[in-house]
Design a protein around this motif. Structure first.
Motif, mmCIF file in Angstrom:
data_model
loop_
_atom_site.group_PDB
_atom_site.id
_atom_site.type_symbol
_atom_site.label_atom_id
_atom_site.label_comp_id
_atom_site.label_asym_id
_atom_site.label_seq_id
_atom_site.Cartn_x
_atom_site.Cartn_y
_atom_site.Cartn_z
ATOM 1 N N LEU A 308 81.534 25.100 104.032
ATOM 2 C CA LEU A 308 82.809 25.842 103.056
ATOM 3 C C LEU A 308 83.475 25.505 103.733
ATOM 4 C CD1 LEU A 308 84.188 28.215 101.468
ATOM 5 C CD2 LEU A 308 83.671 29.796 103.135
ATOM 6 N N THR A 309 83.600 25.747 105.824
ATOM 7 C CA THR A 309 85.503 25.265 106.682
ATOM 8 C C THR A 309 84.981 23.959 106.763
ATOM 9 O OG1 THR A 309 84.046 26.040 108.182
ATOM 10 C CG2 THR A 309 85.164 27.466 107.170
ATOM 11 N N GLY A 310 83.927 22.776 107.178
ATOM 12 C CA GLY A 310 83.154 21.939 107.886
ATOM 13 C C GLY A 310 83.520 21.732 109.364
ATOM 14 N N VAL A 311 82.962 22.571 109.967
ATOM 15 C CA VAL A 311 83.173 22.494 111.316
ATOM 16 C C VAL A 311 81.745 23.084 111.164
ATOM 17 C CG1 VAL A 311 85.208 24.006 111.462
ATOM 18 C CG2 VAL A 311 83.910 24.837 111.633
ATOM 19 N N GLY A 312 81.087 22.680 112.399
ATOM 20 C CA GLY A 312 79.608 23.166 113.125
ATOM 21 C C GLY A 312 79.352 24.685 112.189
ATOM 22 N N ASN A 313 78.283 24.753 112.421
ATOM 23 C CA ASN A 313 77.307 26.022 111.783
ATOM 24 C C ASN A 313 76.657 26.008 113.021
ATOM 25 O OD1 ASN A 313 75.040 24.517 111.782
ATOM 26 N ND2 ASN A 313 74.879 24.538 109.427
ATOM 27 N N ARG A 314 76.510 27.937 112.132
ATOM 28 C CA ARG A 314 75.327 28.327 113.782
ATOM 29 C C ARG A 314 74.042 27.492 114.669
ATOM 30 N NH1 ARG A 314 74.594 33.937 115.308
ATOM 31 N NH2 ARG A 314 73.606 33.900 116.982
ATOM 32 N N LEU A 361 90.052 30.970 105.438
ATOM 33 C CA LEU A 361 88.539 30.594 106.481
ATOM 34 C C LEU A 361 88.663 28.993 106.602
ATOM 35 C CD1 LEU A 361 85.998 32.735 105.666
ATOM 36 C CD2 LEU A 361 86.664 33.333 107.201
ATOM 37 N N LYS A 362 88.650 28.065 105.248
ATOM 38 C CA LYS A 362 88.479 27.011 105.259
ATOM 39 C C LYS A 362 90.491 26.333 106.337
ATOM 40 C CE LYS A 362 86.861 25.733 100.553
ATOM 41 N NZ LYS A 362 87.084 25.404 99.403
ATOM 42 N N LYS A 363 91.236 26.795 106.145
ATOM 43 C CA LYS A 363 92.452 26.226 106.349
ATOM 44 C C LYS A 363 92.470 27.722 108.298
ATOM 45 C CE LYS A 363 95.860 27.333 103.037
ATOM 46 N NZ LYS A 363 96.795 27.575 102.399
ATOM 47 N N ILE A 364 91.396 27.899 108.436
ATOM 48 C CA ILE A 364 91.284 28.819 109.853
ATOM 49 C C ILE A 364 90.429 27.432 110.087
ATOM 50 C CG2 ILE A 364 90.827 30.084 111.210
ATOM 51 C CD1 ILE A 364 91.144 32.161 109.678
ATOM 52 N N GLY A 365 89.157 27.159 109.690
ATOM 53 C CA GLY A 365 88.122 25.936 110.499
ATOM 54 C C GLY A 365 89.160 24.990 110.392
ATOM 55 N N ASN A 366 90.059 24.279 109.359
ATOM 56 C CA ASN A 366 90.541 22.810 109.840
ATOM 57 C C ASN A 366 91.935 23.184 111.024
ATOM 58 O OD1 ASN A 366 91.968 20.664 108.465
ATOM 59 N ND2 ASN A 366 94.573 21.751 108.705
ATOM 60 N N VAL A 367 92.880 24.341 111.506
ATOM 61 C CA VAL A 367 92.677 24.415 112.449
ATOM 62 C C VAL A 367 92.393 24.442 114.035
ATOM 63 C CG1 VAL A 367 93.932 26.284 114.222
ATOM 64 C CG2 VAL A 367 94.569 26.386 111.676
ATOM 65 N N VAL A 380 83.002 25.603 115.880
ATOM 66 C CA VAL A 380 81.894 26.513 114.454
ATOM 67 C C VAL A 380 82.245 27.746 114.370
ATOM 68 C CG1 VAL A 380 79.937 25.249 115.952
ATOM 69 C CG2 VAL A 380 80.090 27.174 116.372
ATOM 70 N N ARG A 381 81.487 27.492 112.945
ATOM 71 C CA ARG A 381 81.489 28.872 112.431
ATOM 72 C C ARG A 381 80.483 29.577 112.990
ATOM 73 N NH1 ARG A 381 81.403 30.383 105.743
ATOM 74 N NH2 ARG A 381 82.340 32.140 105.802
ATOM 75 N N TYR A 382 80.965 30.335 113.624
ATOM 76 C CA TYR A 382 79.285 31.394 113.932
ATOM 77 C C TYR A 382 79.257 32.138 113.405
ATOM 78 C CZ TYR A 382 77.244 33.980 117.771
ATOM 79 O OH TYR A 382 76.320 34.551 118.791
ATOM 80 N N GLY A 383 79.900 33.071 111.752
ATOM 81 C CA GLY A 383 79.188 33.872 110.825
ATOM 82 C C GLY A 383 80.491 34.249 109.496
ATOM 83 N N GLY A 384 80.230 34.180 109.369
ATOM 84 C CA GLY A 384 81.288 35.126 108.998
ATOM 85 C C GLY A 384 82.614 34.496 108.821
ATOM 86 N N GLU A 385 83.138 35.532 109.278
ATOM 87 C CA GLU A 385 84.632 35.532 109.869
ATOM 88 C C GLU A 385 84.963 35.012 111.181
ATOM 89 O OE1 GLU A 385 84.322 40.275 109.721
ATOM 90 O OE2 GLU A 385 83.572 37.997 108.647
ATOM 91 N N GLU A 386 83.503 34.922 111.716
ATOM 92 C CA GLU A 386 83.705 34.916 113.183
ATOM 93 C C GLU A 386 83.769 33.121 113.176
ATOM 94 O OE1 GLU A 386 82.807 36.959 117.274
ATOM 95 O OE2 GLU A 386 81.073 37.126 115.576
ATOM 96 N N PHE A 387 84.321 33.176 113.793
ATOM 97 C CA PHE A 387 84.834 31.149 114.617
ATOM 98 C C PHE A 387 83.818 30.999 116.096
ATOM 99 C CE2 PHE A 387 86.305 31.077 110.614
ATOM 100 C CZ PHE A 387 86.382 30.221 109.864
ATOM 101 N N ALA A 388 83.696 30.142 116.693
ATOM 102 C CA ALA A 388 83.527 29.829 117.670
ATOM 103 C C ALA A 388 84.286 28.292 118.369
ATOM 104 C CB ALA A 388 82.327 30.449 119.006
ATOM 105 N N ALA A 389 83.979 28.210 119.669
ATOM 106 C CA ALA A 389 84.984 26.985 120.271
ATOM 107 C C ALA A 389 84.174 26.842 121.380
ATOM 108 C CB ALA A 389 86.008 26.313 120.529
ATOM 109 N N ILE A 390 83.395 25.632 121.719
ATOM 110 C CA ILE A 390 82.967 25.601 122.981
ATOM 111 C C ILE A 390 83.803 24.037 123.624
ATOM 112 C CG2 ILE A 390 80.251 24.661 124.083
ATOM 113 C CD1 ILE A 390 79.178 24.871 121.233
ATOM 114 N N LEU A 391 83.771 24.644 125.153
ATOM 115 C CA LEU A 391 84.940 24.245 125.793
ATOM 116 C C LEU A 391 84.260 23.392 126.984
ATOM 117 C CD1 LEU A 391 88.341 25.397 125.010
ATOM 118 C CD2 LEU A 391 87.331 23.783 124.135
#
Length: 477
Positions: A308-314, A361-367, A380-391
């Motif tokens: 859906l969002t194009g970022v990494g999944n769980r 959710l797509k637009k948030i993934g794009n951000v 990544v999309r961690y699940g549902g409406e929750e996202f994460a960023a590994i730095l």
């Protein structure tokens, strides 16, 4: 065969291997046999035992043939001359040799010559059959075949599967530029090559300009003539009773090719055809393998990407966090994690529908994609409406700055959310945590710390960034 030179009356004699040292020829004159050799190669054939052999001086040579036949022949020195390497050539001819001995010598010379040619063909065959690609095989031919067939250019054209066209696949030439270049394709309909294909016999054209005058519509001939070629030998390649294509030998001189060159090529035609067919199968196999590797890589990526969002999944998150945790441990670097949750997303879905929810959710993934630009940053999309960023290699201060940038960018999207009690648009809450991996710590503790910070951000009114208060300093401090 061994040849022994002896000057009568002198205590000096040298025995030398004929096939390496002395060249013997048989001219048309019945009684004459001639020979020559470099004096340096003969270790003093013109200077033996300290004396010099003068031109026109008579000498005696013993011929010791492989079959045990031994005979002596009187010879006369005929010349001295310098070659390109400034070495003298010793020449002699035989005036007195009966027919029997001459015939014995001729048979032995013919056998030696045939054996030499066969040996050269065997070496070339080994090179050809050892080649894995068409280019490698044909380069072997170009570098080695000039001993057997004269040429200034060799080209190879492959026959299409439907046998209706030829495509130039490889070419090397002493002339530049190539007018008949790689990729040139020509239909066989109306071409004289159809006859060559049907007869499976080589064709000689010893005057290409004259041929072009008769066949002005032959575009390939016109191109080859523009390269300066004036003669050609066209050889069909057939493997497993199937035509593979054609090998074109070309020369910048007219009247170069003879039937003997056709016969010579036949020695290698089968091996060359099989080798090229094998190379095409190998290249096709390699291309298929590359396509499979590419497809597998794509499938691997797809298995780690949220559709859906194009970022990494769980799955991607779990694997990447583990790898980055181990890398940070080895390098003694900090590892940071941002957890992000869309504020009041359930109410958003209830009011605007799941389609609008997906678009949100797509637009948030794009951000996240736009914000996380370094190779060591992963959204990544961690699940549902929750996202994460590994730095990776990022301390708490820099991680907090990144979280704030993401929050502001999402807020600036101004996505309407009238069910949000604090703002009329979509907002997010973010929790940030940083750890220096060390013995006794595990990556899940970083997730727990970031999750607690996210919980505090929600508790503090949402649309804000909170950090973990349990930042563990490097153990070296």
């Amino acid at each position: 065969m061994m040849v022994r030179y002896e000057r009568r009356g002198a205590n000096a004699a040298v025995r030398i291997p004929f096939d390496h040292k002395v060249k013997i020829g048989l001219p048309q004159e019945k009684k004459q046999v001639v020979g020559y050799a470099r004096n340096l190669s003969l270790q003093g054939m013109s200077v033996v035992g300290g004396f010099h052999v003068d031109p026109q001086e008579k000498v005696f040579l013993d011929f010791d043939l492989a079959d045990g036949e031994v005979f002596e022949a009187e010879a006369r020195v005929v010349r001295f001359q310098k070659d390109k390497e400034n070495e003298e050539t010793f020449g002699f001819y035989f005036e007195k040799m009966d027919d029997h001995r001459r015939e014995l010598l001729k048979k032995h010379i013919d056998a030696q010559s045939s054996q030499g040619i066969f040996s050269q063909f065997s070496l070339l065959s080994e090179k050809i059959l050892s080649g894995l690609t068409v280019t490698e095989i044909l380069n072997h031919v170009y570098d080695s075949f000039r001993h057997f067939v004269p040429y200034d250019r060799i080209g190879f054209a492959k026959l299409s599967e439907d046998r209706r066209s030829l495509k130039a696949m490889w070419a090397r030439s002493e002339s530049r530029p190539l007018r008949l270049s790689i990729g040139y394709e020509e239909q066989l309909k109306g071409s004289s090559l159809l006859k060559v294909l049907r007869n499976k016999e080589a064709r000689i054209l010893n005057d290409l300009p004259a041929y072009l005058a008769k066949k002005p519509n032959s575009h390939s001939t016109r191109r080859i003539v523009k390269e300066g070629m004036k003669s050609s030998l066209t050889c069909p390649l057939i493997a497993f009773d199937r035509s593979v294509g054609f090998l074109f030998f070309s020369s910048r001189k007219t009247n170069v090719y003879q039937s003997t060159h056709v016969e010579t090529f036949r020695f290698l035609a089968a091996q060359l055809s099989y080798a090229i067919e094998k190379a095409f199968l190998f290249e096709e196999l390699m291309a298929t393998q590359k396509r499979l590797e590419k497809a597998n890589h794509y499938l691997q990526e797809m298995s780690e990407v949220d559709p859906l969002t194009g970022v990494g999944n769980r799955r991607f998150f779990d694997e990447r966090l583990k790898n980055e945790w181990n890398r940070a441990w080895r390098n003694h670097h900090p590892l940071s994690l941002i957890m992000l949750d869309v504020d009041h997303f359930k109410q958003y879905n209830d009011r605007y529908g799941h389609f609008s929810g997906d678009e949100c959710l797509k637009k948030i993934g794009n951000v996240l994609k736009v914000s996380l630009r370094r190779p060591s940053e992963f959204g990544v999309r961690y699940g549902g409406e929750e996202f994460a960023a590994i730095l990776a290699d990022t301390d708490l201060i820099e991680a907090e700055k990144m979280a704030e940038r993401i929050r502001k960018r999402i807020e600036k999207l101004r996505l309407e959310h009238l069910e949000n009690p604090n703002h009329p648009w979509v907002t997010v809450s973010l929790g940030v945590a940083t750890l220096w991996p060390r013995k006794g710590l595990q990556s899940r503790e970083l997730v727990e710390l970031a999750d607690r910070a996210l919980y505090r951000a929600k508790k503090d009114g949402r649309n804000c960034v909170c950090t973990s208060h349990q930042d563990v300093l490097p153990y070296s401090i």
